[in-house]
Motif scaffolding. Structure first.
Motif, PDB file in Angstrom:
ATOM      1  N   GLU A   8       0.902  -1.207  -0.010  1.00  0.00           N
ATOM      2  CA  GLU A   8       0.058  -0.047  -0.084  1.00  0.00           C
ATOM      3  C   GLU A   8       0.915   1.250   0.091  1.00  0.00           C
ATOM      4  O   GLU A   8       0.515   2.268  -0.533  1.00  0.00           O
ATOM      5  N   ALA A   9       1.871   1.153   0.711  1.00  0.00           N
ATOM      6  CA  ALA A   9       2.818   2.538   0.736  1.00  0.00           C
ATOM      7  C   ALA A   9       3.419   2.490  -0.487  1.00  0.00           C
ATOM      8  O   ALA A   9       3.614   3.686  -0.968  1.00  0.00           O
ATOM      9  N   ARG A 253       3.640   6.513   3.386  1.00  0.00           N
ATOM     10  CA  ARG A 253       3.397   5.307   4.584  1.00  0.00           C
ATOM     11  C   ARG A 253       2.190   6.177   5.300  1.00  0.00           C
ATOM     12  O   ARG A 253       1.375   5.360   5.648  1.00  0.00           O
ATOM     13  N   HIS A 254       2.091   7.534   5.538  1.00  0.00           N
ATOM     14  CA  HIS A 254       1.077   8.119   6.213  1.00  0.00           C
ATOM     15  C   HIS A 254      -0.331   7.808   5.395  1.00  0.00           C
ATOM     16  O   HIS A 254      -1.274   7.489   6.019  1.00  0.00           O
ATOM     17  N   LEU A 255      -0.262   8.095   3.973  1.00  0.00           N
ATOM     18  CA  LEU A 255      -1.206   7.880   3.242  1.00  0.00           C
ATOM     19  C   LEU A 255      -1.714   6.350   3.279  1.00  0.00           C
ATOM     20  O   LEU A 255      -2.940   6.235   3.260  1.00  0.00           O
ATOM     21  N   ALA A 256      -1.154   5.591   3.253  1.00  0.00           N
ATOM     22  CA  ALA A 256      -1.330   4.223   3.294  1.00  0.00           C
ATOM     23  C   ALA A 256      -2.087   3.834   4.685  1.00  0.00           C
ATOM     24  O   ALA A 256      -3.083   3.143   4.574  1.00  0.00           O
ATOM     25  N   ALA A 290       9.499  -2.477  -1.801  1.00  0.00           N
ATOM     26  CA  ALA A 290       8.794  -1.988  -1.052  1.00  0.00           C
ATOM     27  C   ALA A 290       8.607  -0.556  -0.663  1.00  0.00           C
ATOM     28  O   ALA A 290       8.768   0.126   0.257  1.00  0.00           O
ATOM     29  N   GLY A 291       8.404   0.215  -1.799  1.00  0.00           N
ATOM     30  CA  GLY A 291       8.347   1.468  -1.953  1.00  0.00           C
ATOM     31  C   GLY A 291       9.537   2.209  -1.860  1.00  0.00           C
ATOM     32  O   GLY A 291       9.482   3.504  -1.973  1.00  0.00           O
ATOM     33  N   THR A 292      10.583   1.719  -2.190  1.00  0.00           N
ATOM     34  CA  THR A 292      12.058   2.658  -2.116  1.00  0.00           C
ATOM     35  C   THR A 292      12.515   2.590  -3.531  1.00  0.00           C
ATOM     36  O   THR A 292      12.692   1.663  -4.191  1.00  0.00           O
ATOM     37  N   PRO A 293      12.795   3.674  -4.273  1.00  0.00           N
ATOM     38  CA  PRO A 293      13.106   3.821  -5.343  1.00  0.00           C
ATOM     39  C   PRO A 293      14.605   3.163  -5.634  1.00  0.00           C
ATOM     40  O   PRO A 293      15.267   3.454  -4.697  1.00  0.00           O
TER      41      PRO A 293
END
Length: 300
Positions: A8-9, A253-256, A290-293
């Motif tokens: 989700e993040a 992460r906040h939005l997720a 996991a969300g890390t470019p």
């Protein structure tokens, strides 16, 4: 099976990058064919009114943005407008060009050049509505304003929202840039608790040399926060460069974690590094883990 928090993040991070806006100083807007390569077609390009700036420079920059097939959002600096007639001329020129969105700012002048001491005075003039300009961004300050109290900032935002309701204006907030997600998220929570459901674009510096960033920050009233960056151990590992990735990850992460909340996007102050900012946003749109470019340091 429900998506994991990491997935989700990651999705939220990609969406932040896709919907990001960028801010490019008037003299640094590249030719249309170059700008079109750097900025996705759906992105807005904000054109700030620089200290000692001239309105023709803003017009020329907007022309380049339009020629690139992008949306320009010029800053309208209240304290730089010398008269009601000049305001009318400026707005007419924008409308005739096809510009339909503005970013209202107070401006850097200590003494207004004309009758508009702040952005509320621009709204109260009635000229924006008369010219059909009903898409307007306004500023906010997660770390406070050096000259305006928090109570006065809150009251000004309330009056701007009243104006938007009365005139059918689409209003959104672009924050002053921050150097960590904490003050932005704390301010966002307070703003939402106060009943504000406007779209918020959290401002952050794009990738840039740390020395240049501190220089810009000092001009914008957030020099103390910038200088504090130099005392963080992670800065040495960045070889003197700032990375906005930790802020973007924290926002994602906040939005997720807070689904179905009012919209939040990011706004990238390029500070002369449009190509670097474009590369960075591209890397966020294609995360690899996991969300890390890929290849982007998470160190704040």
């Amino acid at each position: 099976m429900s998506p994991t928090p990491e997935i989700e993040a990651r999705a939220a991070l990609i969406e932040l990058a896709r919907s990001a806006s960028v801010e490019v100083p008037t003299g640094q807007v590249p030719p249309p064919e170059v700008l079109a390569r750097y900025v996705p077609s759906e992105a807005a390009v904000y054109v700030p009114f620089m200290p000692k700036g001239r309105w023709p420079d803003t017009i020329a920059a907007c022309e380049r943005v339009l020629a690139a097939g992008l949306e320009p959002v010029p800053h309208l600096s209240a304290r730089s407008v010398r008269s009601a007639d000049e305001l009318g001329d400026w707005l007419s020129t924008l409308v005739e060009m096809g510009v339909d969105a503005l970013m209202l700012v107070g401006g850097d002048r200590r003494i207004p050049a004309g009758p508009y001491a702040d952005t509320l005075a621009l709204l109260d003039s009635g000229q924006l509505a008369e010219h059909g300009l009903r898409r307007i961004g306004v500023t906010s300050y997660p770390e406070g304003h050096p000259l305006v109290s928090p109570a006065d900032l809150d009251e000004a935002l309330r009056r701007k929202m009243d104006y938007a309701r009365a005139t059918g204006t689409e209003l959104w907030i672009v924050t002053q840039f921050v150097f960590s997600a904490s003050p932005a998220l704390a301010w966002l929570a307070r703003t939402r608790e106060a009943g504000c459901t406007l779209l918020v674009r959290i401002g952050m510096p794009g990738p840039v040399a740390l020395s240049a960033l501190i220089r810009y920050a000092s001009r914008c009233g957030v020099g103390a926060s910038a200088r504090a960056l130099k005392r963080k151990p992670g800065i040495a590992r960045l070889a003197g460069r700032w990375s906005p990735t930790p802020i973007a990850l924290a926002l994602a992460r906040h939005l997720a974690d807070h689904g179905n909340t009012p919209a939040v996007d990011i706004h990238v102050f390029t500070f002369g590094g449009l190509a670097d900012a474009a590369d960075w946003l591209s890397s966020l749109r294609a995360p690899t883990r996991a969300g890390t470019p890929d290849g982007v340091d998470e160190t704040p």
